[in-house]
Design a protein around this motif. Structure first.
Motif, PDB file in Angstrom:
ATOM      1  N   ASP A 174     -14.835  23.062  -6.728  1.00 34.76           N
ATOM      2  CA  ASP A 174     -14.851  22.363  -5.440  1.00 34.76           C
ATOM      3  C   ASP A 174     -14.536  20.891  -5.666  1.00 34.76           C
ATOM      4  OD1 ASP A 174     -15.653  24.798  -4.459  1.00 34.76           O
ATOM      5  OD2 ASP A 174     -17.743  24.217  -4.157  1.00 34.76           O
ATOM      6  N   VAL A 175     -13.563  20.377  -4.918  1.00 34.40           N
ATOM      7  CA  VAL A 175     -13.166  18.986  -5.076  1.00 34.40           C
ATOM      8  C   VAL A 175     -13.133  18.294  -3.716  1.00 34.40           C
ATOM      9  CG1 VAL A 175     -11.815  19.485  -7.145  1.00 34.40           C
ATOM     10  CG2 VAL A 175     -10.680  19.427  -4.931  1.00 34.40           C
ATOM     11  N   THR A 176     -13.249  16.987  -3.758  1.00 32.82           N
ATOM     12  CA  THR A 176     -13.173  16.158  -2.559  1.00 32.82           C
ATOM     13  C   THR A 176     -12.178  15.039  -2.834  1.00 32.82           C
ATOM     14  OG1 THR A 176     -15.475  16.619  -2.006  1.00 32.82           O
ATOM     15  CG2 THR A 176     -14.492  14.695  -0.984  1.00 32.82           C
ATOM     16  N   LEU A 177     -11.253  14.840  -1.904  1.00 32.67           N
ATOM     17  CA  LEU A 177     -10.273  13.766  -1.998  1.00 32.67           C
ATOM     18  C   LEU A 177     -10.425  12.898  -0.757  1.00 32.67           C
ATOM     19  CD1 LEU A 177      -7.687  12.597  -3.449  1.00 32.67           C
ATOM     20  CD2 LEU A 177      -6.385  13.965  -1.810  1.00 32.67           C
ATOM     21  N   THR A 178     -10.497  11.582  -0.954  1.00 35.44           N
ATOM     22  CA  THR A 178     -10.635  10.656   0.166  1.00 35.44           C
ATOM     23  C   THR A 178      -9.505   9.634   0.115  1.00 35.44           C
ATOM     24  OG1 THR A 178     -13.039  10.925   0.143  1.00 35.44           O
ATOM     25  CG2 THR A 178     -12.175   9.021   1.320  1.00 35.44           C
ATOM     26  N   VAL A 179      -8.806   9.486   1.234  1.00 32.12           N
ATOM     27  CA  VAL A 179      -7.732   8.503   1.371  1.00 32.12           C
ATOM     28  C   VAL A 179      -8.117   7.567   2.510  1.00 32.12           C
ATOM     29  CG1 VAL A 179      -5.290   8.145   1.902  1.00 32.12           C
ATOM     30  CG2 VAL A 179      -5.993  10.146   0.549  1.00 32.12           C
ATOM     31  N   ASN A 180      -8.362   6.304   2.164  1.00 31.69           N
ATOM     32  CA  ASN A 180      -8.718   5.290   3.169  1.00 31.69           C
ATOM     33  C   ASN A 180      -9.863   5.752   4.071  1.00 31.69           C
ATOM     34  OD1 ASN A 180      -6.820   3.447   2.241  1.00 31.69           O
ATOM     35  ND2 ASN A 180      -5.210   4.330   3.505  1.00 31.69           N
ATOM     36  N   GLY A 181     -10.883   6.353   3.474  1.00 32.35           N
ATOM     37  CA  GLY A 181     -12.072   6.749   4.222  1.00 32.35           C
ATOM     38  C   GLY A 181     -11.995   8.111   4.882  1.00 32.35           C
ATOM     39  N   VAL A 182     -10.851   8.784   4.813  1.00 34.09           N
ATOM     40  CA  VAL A 182     -10.693  10.113   5.407  1.00 34.09           C
ATOM     41  C   VAL A 182     -10.818  11.146   4.280  1.00 34.09           C
ATOM     42  CG1 VAL A 182      -9.171  11.658   6.689  1.00 34.09           C
ATOM     43  CG2 VAL A 182      -9.205   9.207   7.219  1.00 34.09           C
ATOM     44  N   THR A 183     -11.790  12.049   4.416  1.00 34.57           N
ATOM     45  CA  THR A 183     -12.125  12.973   3.336  1.00 34.57           C
ATOM     46  C   THR A 183     -11.634  14.387   3.612  1.00 34.57           C
ATOM     47  OG1 THR A 183     -14.064  11.669   2.756  1.00 34.57           O
ATOM     48  CG2 THR A 183     -14.059  13.962   2.043  1.00 34.57           C
ATOM     49  N   MET A 224      -4.917  11.333   6.826  1.00 31.27           N
ATOM     50  CA  MET A 224      -4.903  10.856   5.435  1.00 31.27           C
ATOM     51  C   MET A 224      -3.635  10.047   5.159  1.00 31.27           C
ATOM     52  SD  MET A 224      -6.509  14.143   3.472  1.00 31.27           S
ATOM     53  CE  MET A 224      -7.049  13.226   2.026  1.00 31.27           C
ATOM     54  N   VAL A 225      -3.390   9.028   5.963  1.00 34.45           N
ATOM     55  CA  VAL A 225      -2.163   8.245   5.878  1.00 34.45           C
ATOM     56  C   VAL A 225      -2.358   7.014   4.992  1.00 34.45           C
ATOM     57  CG1 VAL A 225      -1.323   9.055   8.110  1.00 34.45           C
ATOM     58  CG2 VAL A 225      -2.670   6.948   7.989  1.00 34.45           C
ATOM     59  N   LEU A 226      -1.233   6.497   4.512  1.00 39.34           N
ATOM     60  CA  LEU A 226      -1.218   5.259   3.739  1.00 39.34           C
ATOM     61  C   LEU A 226      -0.735   4.132   4.648  1.00 39.34           C
ATOM     62  CD1 LEU A 226       0.465   6.594   0.478  1.00 39.34           C
ATOM     63  CD2 LEU A 226      -1.977   6.257   0.918  1.00 39.34           C
ATOM     64  N   MET A 227      -1.418   3.003   4.574  1.00 42.58           N
ATOM     65  CA  MET A 227      -1.081   1.857   5.412  1.00 42.58           C
ATOM     66  C   MET A 227      -0.202   0.880   4.631  1.00 42.58           C
ATOM     67  SD  MET A 227      -2.622   2.835   8.062  1.00 42.58           S
ATOM     68  CE  MET A 227      -2.347   1.436   9.133  1.00 42.58           C
ATOM     69  N   PRO A 228       0.726   0.190   5.323  1.00 43.84           N
ATOM     70  CA  PRO A 228       1.513  -0.847   4.635  1.00 43.84           C
ATOM     71  C   PRO A 228       0.584  -1.948   4.124  1.00 43.84           C
ATOM     72  CG  PRO A 228       2.362  -0.443   6.858  1.00 43.84           C
ATOM     73  CD  PRO A 228       1.086   0.316   6.723  1.00 43.84           C
ATOM     74  N   ASP A 229       0.938  -2.566   2.997  1.00 47.94           N
ATOM     75  CA  ASP A 229       0.079  -3.590   2.383  1.00 47.94           C
ATOM     76  C   ASP A 229      -0.232  -4.753   3.305  1.00 47.94           C
ATOM     77  OD1 ASP A 229       1.114  -3.430  -1.107  1.00 47.94           O
ATOM     78  OD2 ASP A 229      -0.291  -2.260   0.045  1.00 47.94           O
ATOM     79  N   THR A 230       0.611  -5.013   4.292  1.00 43.49           N
ATOM     80  CA  THR A 230       0.345  -6.118   5.203  1.00 43.49           C
ATOM     81  C   THR A 230      -0.891  -5.844   6.061  1.00 43.49           C
ATOM     82  OG1 THR A 230       1.858  -5.160   6.816  1.00 43.49           O
ATOM     83  CG2 THR A 230       2.739  -6.864   5.349  1.00 43.49           C
ATOM     84  N   GLU A 231      -1.268  -4.576   6.199  1.00 41.61           N
ATOM     85  CA  GLU A 231      -2.417  -4.216   7.032  1.00 41.61           C
ATOM     86  C   GLU A 231      -3.671  -3.909   6.228  1.00 41.61           C
ATOM     87  OE1 GLU A 231      -1.574  -1.329  10.062  1.00 41.61           O
ATOM     88  OE2 GLU A 231       0.480  -2.024  10.233  1.00 41.61           O
ATOM     89  N   ALA A 232      -3.522  -3.302   5.043  1.00 41.15           N
ATOM     90  CA  ALA A 232      -4.695  -2.915   4.269  1.00 41.15           C
ATOM     91  C   ALA A 232      -4.277  -2.496   2.867  1.00 41.15           C
ATOM     92  CB  ALA A 232      -5.412  -1.743   4.950  1.00 41.15           C
ATOM     93  N   VAL A 233      -5.258  -2.470   1.964  1.00 43.71           N
ATOM     94  CA  VAL A 233      -5.041  -1.902   0.641  1.00 43.71           C
ATOM     95  C   VAL A 233      -5.503  -0.448   0.709  1.00 43.71           C
ATOM     96  CG1 VAL A 233      -5.755  -1.984  -1.777  1.00 43.71           C
ATOM     97  CG2 VAL A 233      -5.340  -4.108  -0.528  1.00 43.71           C
ATOM     98  N   ASN A 234      -4.680   0.462   0.233  1.00 44.37           N
ATOM     99  CA  ASN A 234      -5.007   1.879   0.272  1.00 44.37           C
ATOM    100  C   ASN A 234      -5.943   2.224  -0.885  1.00 44.37           C
ATOM    101  OD1 ASN A 234      -3.133   2.936   2.468  1.00 44.37           O
ATOM    102  ND2 ASN A 234      -1.762   1.726   1.194  1.00 44.37           N
ATOM    103  N   VAL A 235      -7.048   2.885  -0.555  1.00 40.89           N
ATOM    104  CA  VAL A 235      -8.025   3.275  -1.572  1.00 40.89           C
ATOM    105  C   VAL A 235      -8.124   4.795  -1.586  1.00 40.89           C
ATOM    106  CG1 VAL A 235     -10.428   3.120  -2.316  1.00 40.89           C
ATOM    107  CG2 VAL A 235      -9.314   1.123  -1.276  1.00 40.89           C
TER     108      VAL A 235
END
Length: 124
Positions: free
Chosen positions: A44-53, A94-105
């Protein structure tokens, strides 16, 4: 797959390998992007992109998370086999934001041995 009308897509679109969790990912473009995520692991794994799991049960090997088409699948003998029924979460967010808006974690837990992300950067 041909790009959607009204967007320009990055031509250099090679997967980026993430080596540790949490990871930060830079993107360019003027619009959020819908990545293709390749996750390798077991259990069982969990992946989170910018707070969306997204939780995936009983992973064995490599699975693909296609945010653009909202599919989660394995490739077996050259064909896609859906494992969407083993997932819980909001893939479309689970989208990636452009760097001008946020850093993707990006973070993960469980038996994850590798994560590669094809960013699919785009401009409007």
């Amino acid at each position: 797959m041909p790009p959607a009308s009204g967007y320009a897509y990055a031509i250099a679109n090679d997967p980026v390998e993430l080596t540790s969790s949490p990871a930060q990912l830079q993107t360019i473009g003027t619009m959020y992007s819908e990545p293709l995520i390749e996750l390798t692991g077991t259990g069982d794994v969990t992946l989170t992109v910018n707070g969306v799991t997204l939780e995936i049960k009983d992973v064995s090997g490599t699975v693909f998370i296609d945010v653009h088409t909202c599919q989660v699948y394995k490739l077996e003998y050259g064909a896609k086999t859906s494992i969407l029924s083993a997932t819980t979460g909001w893939i479309e967010q689970m989208v990636l934001m452009p760097d001008t808006e946020a850093v993707n974690v990006i973070t993960w837990t469980g038996g994850v041995s590798g994560v590669k992300i094809t960013k699919n950067e785009r401009w409007q």
